[in-house]
Design an enzyme around this catalytic site. Structure first.
Site, PDB file in Angstrom:
ATOM      1  N   THR A   1      18.147   3.240   3.431  1.00 26.92           N
ATOM      2  CA  THR A   1      17.637   3.037   4.389  1.00 26.92           C
ATOM      3  C   THR A   1      16.692   1.583   4.558  1.00 26.92           C
ATOM      4  O   THR A   1      16.947   1.076   5.713  1.00 26.92           O
ATOM      5  CB  THR A   1      16.143   3.997   4.454  1.00 26.92           C
ATOM      6  OG1 THR A   1      15.364   3.785   3.401  1.00 26.92           O
ATOM      7  CG2 THR A   1      16.545   5.531   4.213  1.00 26.92           C
TER       8      THR A   1
ATOM      9  N   PHE B   1      19.097   7.111  -1.446  1.00 26.78           N
ATOM     10  CA  PHE B   1      18.973   7.191  -0.041  1.00 26.78           C
ATOM     11  C   PHE B   1      17.800   6.095   0.412  1.00 26.78           C
ATOM     12  O   PHE B   1      17.723   5.483   1.496  1.00 26.78           O
ATOM     13  CB  PHE B   1      18.536   8.440   0.562  1.00 26.78           C
ATOM     14  CG  PHE B   1      18.584   8.527   1.807  1.00 26.78           C
ATOM     15  CD1 PHE B   1      19.579   8.281   2.711  1.00 26.78           C
ATOM     16  CD2 PHE B   1      17.279   8.884   2.443  1.00 26.78           C
ATOM     17  CE1 PHE B   1      19.497   8.567   4.127  1.00 26.78           C
ATOM     18  CE2 PHE B   1      17.022   9.130   3.783  1.00 26.78           C
ATOM     19  CZ  PHE B   1      18.363   8.721   4.767  1.00 26.78           C
ATOM     20  N   TYR B   2      16.806   5.718  -0.645  1.00 25.14           N
ATOM     21  CA  TYR B   2      16.045   4.869  -0.299  1.00 25.14           C
ATOM     22  C   TYR B   2      16.698   3.375  -0.219  1.00 25.14           C
ATOM     23  O   TYR B   2      16.327   2.862   0.878  1.00 25.14           O
ATOM     24  CB  TYR B   2      14.817   4.794  -1.567  1.00 25.14           C
ATOM     25  CG  TYR B   2      14.090   3.494  -1.509  1.00 25.14           C
ATOM     26  CD1 TYR B   2      13.013   3.456  -0.623  1.00 25.14           C
ATOM     27  CD2 TYR B   2      14.329   2.336  -2.787  1.00 25.14           C
ATOM     28  CE1 TYR B   2      12.480   2.057  -0.723  1.00 25.14           C
ATOM     29  CE2 TYR B   2      13.501   1.458  -2.468  1.00 25.14           C
ATOM     30  CZ  TYR B   2      12.570   1.169  -1.306  1.00 25.14           C
ATOM     31  OH  TYR B   2      11.794  -0.002  -1.626  1.00 25.14           O
ATOM     32  N   ALA B   3      17.601   3.172  -0.947  1.00 23.45           N
ATOM     33  CA  ALA B   3      18.099   1.633  -0.803  1.00 23.45           C
ATOM     34  C   ALA B   3      18.818   1.912   0.515  1.00 23.45           C
ATOM     35  O   ALA B   3      18.917   0.680   1.178  1.00 23.45           O
ATOM     36  CB  ALA B   3      19.113   1.650  -2.070  1.00 23.45           C
TER      37      ALA B   3
END
Length: 336
Positions: free
Chosen positions: A154, A150-152
């Site tokens: 965003t 999910f970091y990537a």
């Protein structure tokens, strides 16, 4: 005197960028929320190291109107957006913090830039947007449509948001895709910090994918040379080369900043062992969700834009510098 707004200025990379700009005679407005994702004491110590014409502002970048107010008051020529919730694994446990900081925060920054346009908007992205692509080295012109954390996701969304504003408002924007950055003042949640702390304390280190990891380790001073060197390289209408990621419809460019080498994790650990004079005890573990086995930057575009290759600090030299900083800051009793 030129003015730069640096968001995330108390963070690892933001601190180094602010320091470099101050040394070059810039006036810096540093914005940071001093979050407790890791011990804020380290962030305060980073700020205390900075000298020159700097104004520290504590606040949440996602607060409506905060960034716009700073830009209206100071009218920075360059905005360097480094504020973000970082960490691949943490995004699995706390995705809402990434939604807030990386999407809402970036939106507020783009709205501020639309209202008070800087000469150049520069924004941090990540090599994580390449996902688990086996095609390496990663090139900016390759597709990056399959983030696996999910970091990537965003950060990839931030790239797309920035492109839309660059297109709609002709806002010159450069996105940096960072690779594995390390060096003095590094984050406690990152492997170099955790490895050094554990090895000095004679504790076991967790080594994922049974040690079969390769990373494009990038020394922070080299990274900052790339960032600051591109401030005056403003995206226009004409690509610089066939490797250019310049958008065909907007002054928007994506640039890898990395060392340009995929280094075995064992070599990195060996460098820590040499710098500390200790032997690591390894706990070999499976790959973690959201992680990738290797990263490797193609840096041809960066070289084309700068007109020269980025400095490439050898792993052994960079690790020695990090260990020396760690000992100077934390001075564990068992190493004195």
């Amino acid at each position: 005197m030129k003015t730069a707004l640096v968001t995330g200025s108390a963070g690892f990379i933001g601190h180094h960028v602010a320091a470099r700009l101050l040394d070059a005679g810039w006036r810096v407005i540093g914005l940071d929320n001093l979050s407790d994702y890791y011990d804020p004491t380290l962030k305060h110590r980073r700020n205390a190291q900075l000298s020159g014409d700097i104004e520290h502002v504590t606040g949440d970048i996602a607060k409506p109107g905060l960034v716009a107010g700073l830009m209206e008051t100071h009218r920075p020529e360059a905005v360097i957006h480094l504020a973000a919730q970082a960490g691949v694994r943490h995004s699995i446990d706390a995705p809402r913090t990434y939604l807030h900081a990386n999407l809402a925060g970036t939106f507020e920054l783009l709205e501020a830039a639309r209202a008070y346009p800087p000469a150049h908007l520069l924004m941090a992205s990540t090599s994580s947007v390449y996902g688990a692509s086996p095609d390496m080295p990663y090139r900016e012109i390759d597709r990056a449509d399959h983030p696996i954390s999910f970091y990537a996701a965003t950060k990839k969304a931030g790239e797309a948001m920035a492109h839309s504003y660059a297109s709609l408002y002709r806002l010159p924007t450069t996105l940096f895709r960072f690779f594995t950055v390390y060096g003095p003042w590094g984050r406690p949640d990152m492997a170099p910090f955790k490895f050094v702390r554990a090895i000095l304390a004679d504790e076991t280190i967790d080594v994922y994918n049974h040690g079969r990891m390769r990373r494009d380790f990038t020394y922070v001073d080299d990274l900052v040379t790339g960032i600051t060197g591109l401030i005056d390289v403003i995206p226009g209408d004409v690509p610089v080369s066939a490797a250019d990621s310049l958008s065909p419809v907007a002054p928007h460019r994506i640039v890898n900043i990395g060392n340009g080498e995929a280094v075995e994790l064992d070599r990195f650990i060996a460098a820590i062992e040499a710098a500390t004079g200790r032997t690591a005890t390894r706990n070999l573990m499976d790959m973690q969700p959201g992680d990738v086995p290797a990263t490797w930057a193609d840096t041809i575009l960066l070289t084309d834009l700068l007109g020269h290759a980025l400095p490439r600090t050898p792993i052994e030299e960079g690790v020695r510098a990090f260990v020396a900083w760690y000992l100077s800051e934390y001075a564990p009793d068992d190493t004195t």
